[in-house]
Design a protein around this motif. Sequence first.
Motif, PDB file in Angstrom:
ATOM      1  N   GLY A  74     -64.033 -29.445  26.649  1.00  0.00           N
ATOM      2  CA  GLY A  74     -64.118 -30.719  27.359  1.00  0.00           C
ATOM      3  C   GLY A  74     -64.702 -31.770  26.438  1.00  0.00           C
ATOM      4  N   VAL A  75     -65.019 -32.905  26.972  1.00  0.00           N
ATOM      5  CA  VAL A  75     -65.600 -33.957  26.158  1.00  0.00           C
ATOM      6  C   VAL A  75     -66.721 -34.611  26.956  1.00  0.00           C
ATOM      7  CG1 VAL A  75     -63.529 -34.447  24.862  1.00  0.00           C
ATOM      8  CG2 VAL A  75     -63.921 -35.615  27.007  1.00  0.00           C
ATOM      9  N   ALA A  76     -67.419 -35.501  26.272  1.00  0.00           N
ATOM     10  CA  ALA A  76     -68.570 -36.123  26.904  1.00  0.00           C
ATOM     11  C   ALA A  76     -68.173 -37.361  27.691  1.00  0.00           C
ATOM     12  CB  ALA A  76     -69.595 -36.468  25.822  1.00  0.00           C
ATOM     13  N   PHE A  77     -67.000 -37.315  28.345  1.00  0.00           N
ATOM     14  CA  PHE A  77     -66.540 -38.579  28.951  1.00  0.00           C
ATOM     15  C   PHE A  77     -67.330 -38.990  30.175  1.00  0.00           C
ATOM     16  CE2 PHE A  77     -63.200 -35.326  29.393  1.00  0.00           C
ATOM     17  CZ  PHE A  77     -63.139 -35.106  30.761  1.00  0.00           C
ATOM     18  N   ASP A  78     -67.970 -38.014  30.815  1.00  0.00           N
ATOM     19  CA  ASP A  78     -68.793 -38.435  31.951  1.00  0.00           C
ATOM     20  C   ASP A  78     -70.111 -39.054  31.485  1.00  0.00           C
ATOM     21  OD1 ASP A  78     -69.821 -35.042  32.846  1.00  0.00           O
ATOM     22  OD2 ASP A  78     -69.716 -36.126  30.957  1.00  0.00           O
ATOM     23  N   GLU A  79     -70.284 -39.112  30.157  1.00  0.00           N
ATOM     24  CA  GLU A  79     -71.511 -39.706  29.627  1.00  0.00           C
ATOM     25  C   GLU A  79     -71.294 -41.132  29.135  1.00  0.00           C
ATOM     26  OE1 GLU A  79     -71.940 -36.488  26.879  1.00  0.00           O
ATOM     27  OE2 GLU A  79     -73.744 -35.796  27.895  1.00  0.00           O
ATOM     28  N   LEU A  80     -70.094 -41.655  29.338  1.00  0.00           N
ATOM     29  CA  LEU A  80     -69.859 -43.033  28.934  1.00  0.00           C
ATOM     30  C   LEU A  80     -70.763 -43.967  29.734  1.00  0.00           C
ATOM     31  CD1 LEU A  80     -65.976 -43.175  28.594  1.00  0.00           C
ATOM     32  CD2 LEU A  80     -67.657 -43.415  26.770  1.00  0.00           C
ATOM     33  N   PRO A  81     -71.253 -45.011  29.066  1.00  0.00           N
ATOM     34  CA  PRO A  81     -72.159 -45.929  29.764  1.00  0.00           C
ATOM     35  C   PRO A  81     -71.409 -46.716  30.833  1.00  0.00           C
ATOM     36  CG  PRO A  81     -71.550 -46.826  27.642  1.00  0.00           C
ATOM     37  CD  PRO A  81     -70.937 -45.456  27.709  1.00  0.00           C
ATOM     38  N   PRO A  82     -72.119 -47.168  31.864  1.00  0.00           N
ATOM     39  CA  PRO A  82     -71.455 -47.921  32.926  1.00  0.00           C
ATOM     40  C   PRO A  82     -70.953 -49.287  32.470  1.00  0.00           C
ATOM     41  CG  PRO A  82     -73.839 -47.874  33.258  1.00  0.00           C
ATOM     42  CD  PRO A  82     -73.550 -46.974  32.095  1.00  0.00           C
ATOM     43  N   GLY A  83     -71.566 -49.838  31.426  1.00  0.00           N
ATOM     44  CA  GLY A  83     -71.257 -51.212  31.021  1.00  0.00           C
ATOM     45  C   GLY A  83     -69.836 -51.446  30.558  1.00  0.00           C
ATOM     46  N   ARG A  84     -69.410 -50.700  29.588  1.00  0.00           N
ATOM     47  CA  ARG A  84     -68.133 -51.001  28.946  1.00  0.00           C
ATOM     48  C   ARG A  84     -67.146 -49.865  29.138  1.00  0.00           C
ATOM     49  NH1 ARG A  84     -67.408 -52.656  22.575  1.00  0.00           N
ATOM     50  NH2 ARG A  84     -65.214 -53.220  22.716  1.00  0.00           N
ATOM     51  N   ASP A  85     -65.884 -50.234  29.365  1.00  0.00           N
ATOM     52  CA  ASP A  85     -64.840 -49.220  29.522  1.00  0.00           C
ATOM     53  C   ASP A  85     -64.195 -48.969  28.162  1.00  0.00           C
ATOM     54  OD1 ASP A  85     -62.821 -47.542  30.215  1.00  0.00           O
ATOM     55  OD2 ASP A  85     -61.760 -48.978  31.500  1.00  0.00           O
ATOM     56  N   TYR A  86     -64.734 -48.026  27.415  1.00  0.00           N
ATOM     57  CA  TYR A  86     -64.245 -47.751  26.066  1.00  0.00           C
ATOM     58  C   TYR A  86     -62.819 -47.214  26.070  1.00  0.00           C
ATOM     59  CZ  TYR A  86     -68.907 -48.604  24.322  1.00  0.00           C
ATOM     60  OH  TYR A  86     -70.088 -49.201  24.002  1.00  0.00           O
ATOM     61  N   ALA A  87     -62.427 -46.593  27.164  1.00  0.00           N
ATOM     62  CA  ALA A  87     -61.058 -46.050  27.224  1.00  0.00           C
ATOM     63  C   ALA A  87     -60.023 -47.161  27.035  1.00  0.00           C
ATOM     64  CB  ALA A  87     -60.844 -45.325  28.544  1.00  0.00           C
ATOM     65  N   LYS A  88     -60.364 -48.371  27.467  1.00  0.00           N
ATOM     66  CA  LYS A  88     -59.422 -49.493  27.322  1.00  0.00           C
ATOM     67  C   LYS A  88     -59.186 -49.876  25.870  1.00  0.00           C
ATOM     68  CE  LYS A  88     -61.085 -52.800  29.805  1.00  0.00           C
ATOM     69  NZ  LYS A  88     -61.538 -53.813  30.752  1.00  0.00           N
ATOM     70  N   GLU A  89     -60.091 -49.465  25.005  1.00  0.00           N
ATOM     71  CA  GLU A  89     -60.004 -49.814  23.583  1.00  0.00           C
ATOM     72  C   GLU A  89     -59.217 -48.775  22.786  1.00  0.00           C
ATOM     73  OE1 GLU A  89     -61.153 -52.675  23.106  1.00  0.00           O
ATOM     74  OE2 GLU A  89     -62.630 -52.947  24.707  1.00  0.00           O
ATOM     75  N   ILE A  90     -58.739 -47.742  23.462  1.00  0.00           N
ATOM     76  CA  ILE A  90     -58.004 -46.667  22.784  1.00  0.00           C
ATOM     77  C   ILE A  90     -56.515 -46.806  23.077  1.00  0.00           C
ATOM     78  CG2 ILE A  90     -57.688 -44.147  22.589  1.00  0.00           C
ATOM     79  CD1 ILE A  90     -60.439 -45.088  21.648  1.00  0.00           C
ATOM     80  N   ARG A  91     -55.693 -46.780  22.030  1.00  0.00           N
ATOM     81  CA  ARG A  91     -54.245 -46.856  22.217  1.00  0.00           C
ATOM     82  C   ARG A  91     -53.603 -45.514  21.851  1.00  0.00           C
ATOM     83  NH1 ARG A  91     -51.394 -51.074  19.324  1.00  0.00           N
ATOM     84  NH2 ARG A  91     -52.701 -50.613  17.524  1.00  0.00           N
ATOM     85  N   VAL A  92     -52.572 -45.165  22.605  1.00  0.00           N
ATOM     86  CA  VAL A  92     -51.902 -43.866  22.427  1.00  0.00           C
ATOM     87  C   VAL A  92     -50.415 -44.134  22.215  1.00  0.00           C
ATOM     88  CG1 VAL A  92     -51.315 -41.693  23.564  1.00  0.00           C
ATOM     89  CG2 VAL A  92     -53.598 -42.698  23.896  1.00  0.00           C
ATOM     90  N   GLY A  93     -49.900 -43.755  21.052  1.00  0.00           N
ATOM     91  CA  GLY A  93     -48.484 -44.037  20.820  1.00  0.00           C
ATOM     92  C   GLY A  93     -47.952 -43.427  19.538  1.00  0.00           C
ATOM     93  N   ILE A  94     -46.703 -43.788  19.249  1.00  0.00           N
ATOM     94  CA  ILE A  94     -45.919 -43.127  18.214  1.00  0.00           C
ATOM     95  C   ILE A  94     -45.267 -44.164  17.321  1.00  0.00           C
ATOM     96  CG2 ILE A  94     -43.760 -41.807  17.980  1.00  0.00           C
ATOM     97  CD1 ILE A  94     -44.830 -39.852  19.736  1.00  0.00           C
ATOM     98  N   HIS A  95     -45.169 -43.865  16.037  1.00  0.00           N
ATOM     99  CA  HIS A  95     -44.435 -44.743  15.134  1.00  0.00           C
ATOM    100  C   HIS A  95     -42.930 -44.499  15.276  1.00  0.00           C
ATOM    101  CE1 HIS A  95     -48.139 -45.430  12.409  1.00  0.00           C
ATOM    102  NE2 HIS A  95     -48.024 -46.364  13.325  1.00  0.00           N
ATOM    103  N   ALA A  96     -42.192 -45.595  15.394  1.00  0.00           N
ATOM    104  CA  ALA A  96     -40.749 -45.485  15.620  1.00  0.00           C
ATOM    105  C   ALA A  96     -40.049 -44.741  14.483  1.00  0.00           C
ATOM    106  CB  ALA A  96     -40.149 -46.875  15.792  1.00  0.00           C
ATOM    107  N   HIS A  97     -40.567 -44.900  13.258  1.00  0.00           N
ATOM    108  CA  HIS A  97     -40.045 -44.133  12.119  1.00  0.00           C
ATOM    109  C   HIS A  97     -41.232 -43.502  11.401  1.00  0.00           C
ATOM    110  CE1 HIS A  97     -35.988 -45.583  12.678  1.00  0.00           C
ATOM    111  NE2 HIS A  97     -36.473 -46.801  12.816  1.00  0.00           N
ATOM    112  N   PRO A  98     -41.597 -42.291  11.819  1.00  0.00           N
ATOM    113  CA  PRO A  98     -42.788 -41.652  11.248  1.00  0.00           C
ATOM    114  C   PRO A  98     -42.581 -41.307   9.774  1.00  0.00           C
ATOM    115  CG  PRO A  98     -42.085 -40.552  13.270  1.00  0.00           C
ATOM    116  CD  PRO A  98     -40.984 -41.473  12.856  1.00  0.00           C
ATOM    117  N   SER A  99     -43.675 -41.278   9.026  1.00  0.00           N
ATOM    118  CA  SER A  99     -43.586 -40.851   7.632  1.00  0.00           C
ATOM    119  C   SER A  99     -43.825 -39.345   7.508  1.00  0.00           C
ATOM    120  CB  SER A  99     -44.587 -41.622   6.768  1.00  0.00           C
ATOM    121  OG  SER A  99     -45.888 -41.446   7.255  1.00  0.00           O
ATOM    122  N   MET A 100     -44.613 -38.786   8.409  1.00  0.00           N
ATOM    123  CA  MET A 100     -44.872 -37.344   8.381  1.00  0.00           C
ATOM    124  C   MET A 100     -43.833 -36.630   9.245  1.00  0.00           C
ATOM    125  SD  MET A 100     -47.328 -37.082   6.288  1.00  0.00           S
ATOM    126  CE  MET A 100     -48.258 -35.553   6.413  1.00  0.00           C
TER     127      MET A 100
END
Length: 220
Positions: free
Chosen positions: A105-131
């Motif tokens: 698991g992760v420490a996600f229930d320990e995130l502070p109430p002030g800021r939503d850090y999840a909003k600062e994370i992007r999840v995606g793929i390069h249209a033409h990957p190099s690897m």
Amino acid sequence: VWRGALIEYIEHPERFPDNVLRVTADTVLIKDAFPKATIHLLLLPRSPAHYLLHPHTALADPAFLSMMREEAAVAAKLAAAELARQLGSFSVSNRARNEALDKGGVAFDELPPGRDYAKEIRVGIHAHPSMAHLHVHIISRDMHSERSKHRKHYNTFNTPFFVPLVDYPLAEDDVRRETGFQNANLARELVCWRCGKGFGNKFAELKRHLEEEFEEWKRE
Ligand code: 5GP
Ligand code: ZN
């Protein structure tokens, strides 16, 4: 960099204790070796039937896509917790954090109430990957990195060349499938992700500007 290098993490995750954050039957989550932002992880599927397909093709398989979405959601929470820790606005004890990670698991229930850090994370793929092996980028949006060294590095993450995982499966006529469109994205003028200011092709100026944006973004 050998195009096939990611296979090592897929087949022998135990050999990379410093880089591997999470292993399941279906995926391996690693740190990107050349991070292009404060947090930069790669989620690698382990299925040989999928991992050498083009991402647009692999992610057209509904069962595979839903597995990847679930794993990416876990990875994004881990990334958000690590971002919060690194930005230093709260401190989780290392022991609590390590115990959480040990349990898968992760420490996600320990995130502070002030800021939503999840909003600062992007999840995606390069249209033409190099690897060669399929990988989903899990990356904080700051683009603050010594490893980001030229326009292409920046534009692969800050134009439609970066395809959010939530946009899959892509429609047959989605313009992001077109090589010409994507080559143009890489050659586009540099634009600050935070304020929208344009920098033409002046990468050094953008980098200086990103330093200032990083300081403000940290304190948001
Ligand atoms: P792509 O452009 O293919 O979507 O991104 C490939 C990513 O893999 C890049 O962000 C690059 O920094 C990362 N990378 C390349 N080689 C290695 C490696 O051997 N180990 C790790 N952990 N990351 C790598
Ligand atoms: Zn800006």
